[in-house]
Enzyme design. Structure first.
Site, PDB file in Angstrom:
ATOM      1  N   GLU A  29     126.259  84.509  81.675  1.00  0.00           N
ATOM      2  CA  GLU A  29     127.242  83.668  82.176  1.00  0.00           C
ATOM      3  C   GLU A  29     127.747  83.810  80.563  1.00  0.00           C
ATOM      4  O   GLU A  29     127.119  83.706  79.286  1.00  0.00           O
ATOM      5  CB  GLU A  29     126.934  82.285  82.623  1.00  0.00           C
ATOM      6  CG  GLU A  29     126.582  82.392  83.989  1.00  0.00           C
ATOM      7  CD  GLU A  29     126.310  81.299  84.708  1.00  0.00           C
ATOM      8  OE1 GLU A  29     126.888  80.493  83.639  1.00  0.00           O
ATOM      9  OE2 GLU A  29     125.384  80.522  85.435  1.00  0.00           O
ATOM     10  N   GLU A  59     119.364  78.876  86.788  1.00  0.00           N
ATOM     11  CA  GLU A  59     119.327  77.696  87.031  1.00  0.00           C
ATOM     12  C   GLU A  59     118.012  76.875  87.237  1.00  0.00           C
ATOM     13  O   GLU A  59     118.119  75.526  87.737  1.00  0.00           O
ATOM     14  CB  GLU A  59     120.226  76.683  86.416  1.00  0.00           C
ATOM     15  CG  GLU A  59     121.141  77.267  85.426  1.00  0.00           C
ATOM     16  CD  GLU A  59     122.030  76.569  85.574  1.00  0.00           C
ATOM     17  OE1 GLU A  59     123.291  76.265  86.791  1.00  0.00           O
ATOM     18  OE2 GLU A  59     123.115  76.792  84.527  1.00  0.00           O
TER      19      GLU A  59
END
Length: 946
Positions: A480, A416
């Site tokens: 994820e 991220e």
């Protein structure tokens, strides 16, 4: 002058061969631990550092104490702060707050030098630090979850030494370390003095060439010219090969090689002996290759399916400081839950973690210590050239430290942190340092440098859209998914089904393994418990296990879904399929019971034969009672009878439960025979013969006593005659071409045992000219009960929103006489029209089956049919259809026309579901709850011919 070492592999020297082969650095006399109680001084900022500390007058300071390794905030110095995204400090890189908690560490120790060089190794310090040894500045370090080493040979003395460390919580590098976790600082991993001699770096790359395995050995020495050294390679304590290394790089053949994989983690140990110093340096490695084959991630040539978890390092009392016992216990627990992969979210883990993963067999995505999630700035660090060198350095430090671990299949650039030139430079440097592994980064949405397309929390529908495209594309993983916060996650079975369905979907990693609840008294707390002005509350309580490791219902659900054995059941017959990719499993026992309302009707156990990877067991016939009450269940459990892998005797390896079905036999004792060719598969049992078209995957003929039943292939179909209320949807059905389907068999496997045979096949169904299809997993049984068909299906592509029906058409070569059934009747029934059709036992003739509507159209469906009998007067043969879960039954004319419209044979339709009626010729469509959407489907039925 700083004495910081360049990035390199992490290894140890040993004095005894047994210790080297056991790979226990705690037994090495050349590894001196500095863990333990240190003196400590806590300050509000680095501006408050006393002059006495900087000048080495340590006795003049007022010291407290602290445990190393450990976090300041969990030992009474400052407060923890949990955030997921936002920084708890102003975002103004490279500046840090004036209030910057600072720790001064100090200890003395007595030392005796043994070898030529002494290296001071810090495995983890959060965030930046400086080191003094005997009053002299050794150097400084950063990169909180990365190893930092200093050559202190010139600083260290025989006798008493003084070691001092200054650590600051916030630094410019904190902006690269915004991982979803508690902000905890300090020396939180091991501190060690490592003794060394000749060898400065030691890397081993497994190489597979011409069906042989080699170990490519790269040894760097701290000499101007290379000194030859003797190499021994051991497997399970025995020497398998020796070599004299005369150059920095050499390739050594491994005879009778044993490959490393997550199911068979075979490990070798390479040992180099320094004869002059009587010291051994040992590096453990595994023979395995990681590569892209036919657009799939493969380990040793076999596609990988990641049944993984994301794992933060966390202990409810010690934060990210984990003991070796805690690491091993946690890794073993993960492995026992059938999880095969871990993503080290979002930083390199404690080095011992990789040792355990090497030993027990876990696949690791090793993630770099980079996350800039909360950086709301105009120029993101990924695009800012200021940070390029830091990005590259962090990647190389991870690669070099963990290079020799076979468990690491993939390097991840970080998490991220957007994407840009700095990641491109980082990936290039890492690939040059290690071309033997793949690269992952979820932020690389266009896969500029990543070898796979990685996403987070993508829906099953979106996964299906990409996977069903008939194009070459990089494989997709979910780094994820399945957010395990609180009571959850849901739909894990739906994800697993689609992972197994499409080759380009190679699994994913549940977020996440453990709740990050810090212990306070008898309770666990989350963000905000320490009055942090910026926090993300309970978002750290999102694990499959509680902070103390207690499994949640979500973990037990995940374990069952990814279990390594699959069960196929028809009546009292069971086949067990191995879902392992490499190993043959032995010493397993199948335990079974038939129960109703808590009462056991029958039970028993039977040993399973050895099951090779991806193999089917023979058909196992269980001694069922001939009469089974309605609502009975069959429970199946496979347990270990001997220890293997991480499992002990009695451990449950897999389990399932299905509704039990009474044995409806034809009363004929007969064995199965098989005739197999490239075109067709013929299975015979007694007077019954079933022929499967290997090209289409359809049953092309059923015969009884030599009399054939089918005029054309039995196939899954979707169409029916339109009803008047379909007038506004007929055009769409034609456009989607649901009535013209082509069939292709993609895979077919068979297992036979005496009186029973089972075929598992994958079938692809597609219409012409348009871009959608159906993937089917079909199980066909030929047993004493007849032919049992079990079908699971998934629509994909630009699929129609709805279809008229989903089921099998059996086009007979003759007409039906009488029809008897148990289900709704005596009149027809549909999902939104069945109030007058009561469940019961009925019988009508063919001529009275369908209502004679003035305008010819679909008619005659019966819902909730558990069994039916149909006579075939022309051949004196009868059919009996049964289903555990009631289905729809219809009899129509040839090619789906109304009965009586032609003189040809009739068609039996056995449908999982049918479309409702509605009033759409002049009113609304059927209500949503009655409509037949193109969702996944699953149904089963048995055909008995007598």
């Amino acid at each position: 002058m700083t004495m910081k070492l360049q990035p390199r592999a992490r290894f140890f020297y040993y004095a005894e061969l047994a210790d080297a082969l056991n790979y226990d650095d705690q037994k090495s006399p050349y590894a001196f631990s500095l863990n333990g109680q240190w003196q400590f001084c806590y300050l509000g900022s680095p501006r408050e550092i006393p002059t006495a500390f900087l000048e080495g007058r340590y006795q003049d300071l007022d010291w407290g104490s602290i445990q190393v390794p450990g976090h300041l905030e969990l030992q009474g110095y400052g407060e923890p702060n949990y955030t997921n995204i936002d920084f708890p400090i102003p975002v103004a890189p490279p500046n840090v707050p004036a209030e910057n908690p600072t720790g001064l560490y100090y200890r003395t120790f007595t030392y005796q030098k043994h070898l030529d060089r002494q290296i001071l190794r810090f495995d983890g310090v959060d965030s930046v630090f400086k080191v003094w040894l005997n009053g002299r500045l050794v150097g400084e370090g950063h990169g909180s979850r990365l190893m930092t080493e200093f050559d202190v040979t010139e600083f260290l003395v025989d006798g008493e030494n003084q070691l001092a460390v200054e650590m600051e919580k916030w630094s410019q590098y904190s902006y690269l370390e915004d991982q979803d976790m508690w902000w905890l600082s300090g020396i939180f991993r091991d501190v060690t003095i490592v003794e060394e001699t000749l060898i400065e770096d030691f890397q081993i790359t497994p190489v597979y060439q011409e069906n042989q395995w080699f170990a490519q050995i790269q040894v760097k020495q701290n000499l101007s010219s290379f000194q030859p050294v003797a190499l021994d390679i051991y497997y399970r304590g025995e020497v398998v090969t020796t070599a004299l290394l005369k150059e920095e790089t050499a390739q050594v053949l491994i005879p009778d090689a044993k490959e490393w994989n997550n199911e068979e983690p075979n490990l070798y140990t390479a040992v180099i002996q320094d004869v002059q110093k009587d010291a051994l340096v040992a590096v453990r490695f595994g023979l395995r290759r990681v590569e892209m084959l036919q657009d799939q991630i493969c380990l040793n040539g076999v596609p990988v399916l990641f049944n993984g978890v994301n794992r933060h390092e966390f202990d409810p009392e010690h934060g990210r400081t984990l003991s070796r016992e805690a690491i091993r216990s946690e890794v073993l627990q993960i492995k026992k839950m059938h999880i095969n992969a871990i993503r080290t979210s979002h930083y390199p883990n404690d080095p011992y973690f990789y040792d355990v993963c090497d030993e027990v067999g876990l696949l690791v995505i090793d993630e770099c210590d980079i996350e800039t999630h909360g950086m709301w700035v105009q120029v993101h660090p990924a695009q800012d050239s200021y940070w390029e060198a830091e990005f590259v350095e962090r990647g190389l430090r991870m690669v070099h430290r963990d290079f020799n671990h076979p468990c690491v299949l993939i390097w991840s650039l970080g998490n991220e942190s957007d994407f840009g030139p700095n990641f491109i430079a980082m990936a290039q440097a890492m690939r040059q340092a290690d071309p033997s592994r793949l690269i992952h980064y979820e932020g690389d949405r266009d896969t500029v440098v990543a070898d796979m397309y990685s996403t987070m929390y993508t829906s099953v529908e979106e996964l299906e859209k990409r996977a069903s495209k008939q194009v070459h594309q990089k494989p997709q993983i979910l780094c994820e998914y399945g957010h395990a916060m609180g009571n959850g996650p849901g739909s894990l079975q739906d994800y697993q089904d689609i992972f197994r369905l499409y080759p380009s979907l190679q699994g994913g990693f549940i977020w996440e393994w453990k709740d990050h609840g810090l212990k306070q008294g008898e309770n666990y707390v989350w963000g905000g418990a320490f009055h942090e002005p910026v926090n993300d509350g309970t978002f750290c309580i999102d694990g499959l296990v509680l902070p103390d490791g207690t499994p949640s219902p979500g973990l037990l659900e995940y374990t069952r879904i990814i279990q390594p054995l699959k069960f196929y059941v028809a009546q009292n017959h069971v086949v067990v399929e191995s879902l392992y990719h490499y190993q043959t499993v032995v010493d397993l026992q199948l335990q079974w019971s038939v129960e109703v309302s808590g009462r056991v009707l029958a039970e028993g156990s039977v040993p399973l034969p050895p099951l090779a990877a991806k193999a089917l067991s023979p058909v196992i016939s269980l001694p069922f009672p001939t009469t089974i009450e309605q609502g009975a269940y069959l429970n199946l459990t496979v347990v270990a009878t001997e220890s293997f892998d991480v499992f002990e005797v009695g451990d449950v390896i897999a389990a399932t439960q299905t509704q039990a079905q009474a044995i409806e036999t034809a009363g004929i004792e007969a064995n199965v025979t098989v005739e197999d060719s490239a075109a067709r598969l013929v299975i015979r049992r007694g007077d019954l013969e079933v022929v499967i078209n290997r090209g289409s995957g359809n049953i092309c003929q059923i015969s009884q006593k030599g009399q054939t039943l089918l005029q054309k292939e039995m196939s899954l179909t979707l169409d029916r005659l339109p009803i008047s209320n379909d007038m506004n949807v007929v055009a769409d059905r034609k456009q989607k071409r649901i009535g013209t389907l082509f069939y292709r068999c993609e895979d077919l496997r068979m297992t036979v045992y005496e009186a029973a045979a089972m075929v598992v096949l994958r079938q692809r169904i597609m219409p012409p000219a348009v871009s959608w299809g159906i993937e089917l997993e079909i199980t066909l049984w030929v047993t004493d009960a007849g032919l049992t068909v079990t079908t699971k299906g998934w629509f994909d592509g630009e699929k129609p929103l709805e279809v008229p029906r989903i089921g099998y058409s059996l086009p007979l070569n003759q007409q039906i006489g009488e029809i008897g059934w148990y289900g709704r009747g005596p009149e027809e029934s549909y999902p939104d029209s069945f109030a007058n059709a009561l469940v019961g036992r009925y019988q009508v003739s063919r001529t009275n089956w369908a209502f004679p509507y003035v305008v010819p159209q679909e008619a005659g469906n019966r819902m909730d049919v558990s069994w039916a009998t149909l006579t075939l007067p022309a051949s004196d043969i009868g059919l009996r259809l049964t289903a555990i879960h009631p289905l729809n039954l219809n009899v129509v004319g040839e090619a789906g026309n109304i009965l009586g419209a032609t003189d040809g044979g009739d068609e039996i339709r056995i449908d999982s579901r049918v479309q409702a009626l509605g009033s759409n010729s002049c009113g609304p469509l059927p209500l949503a709850r009655y409509r037949l959407y193109t969702d996944p489907f699953h149904f089963s039925f048995t055909v008995q011919v007598d």
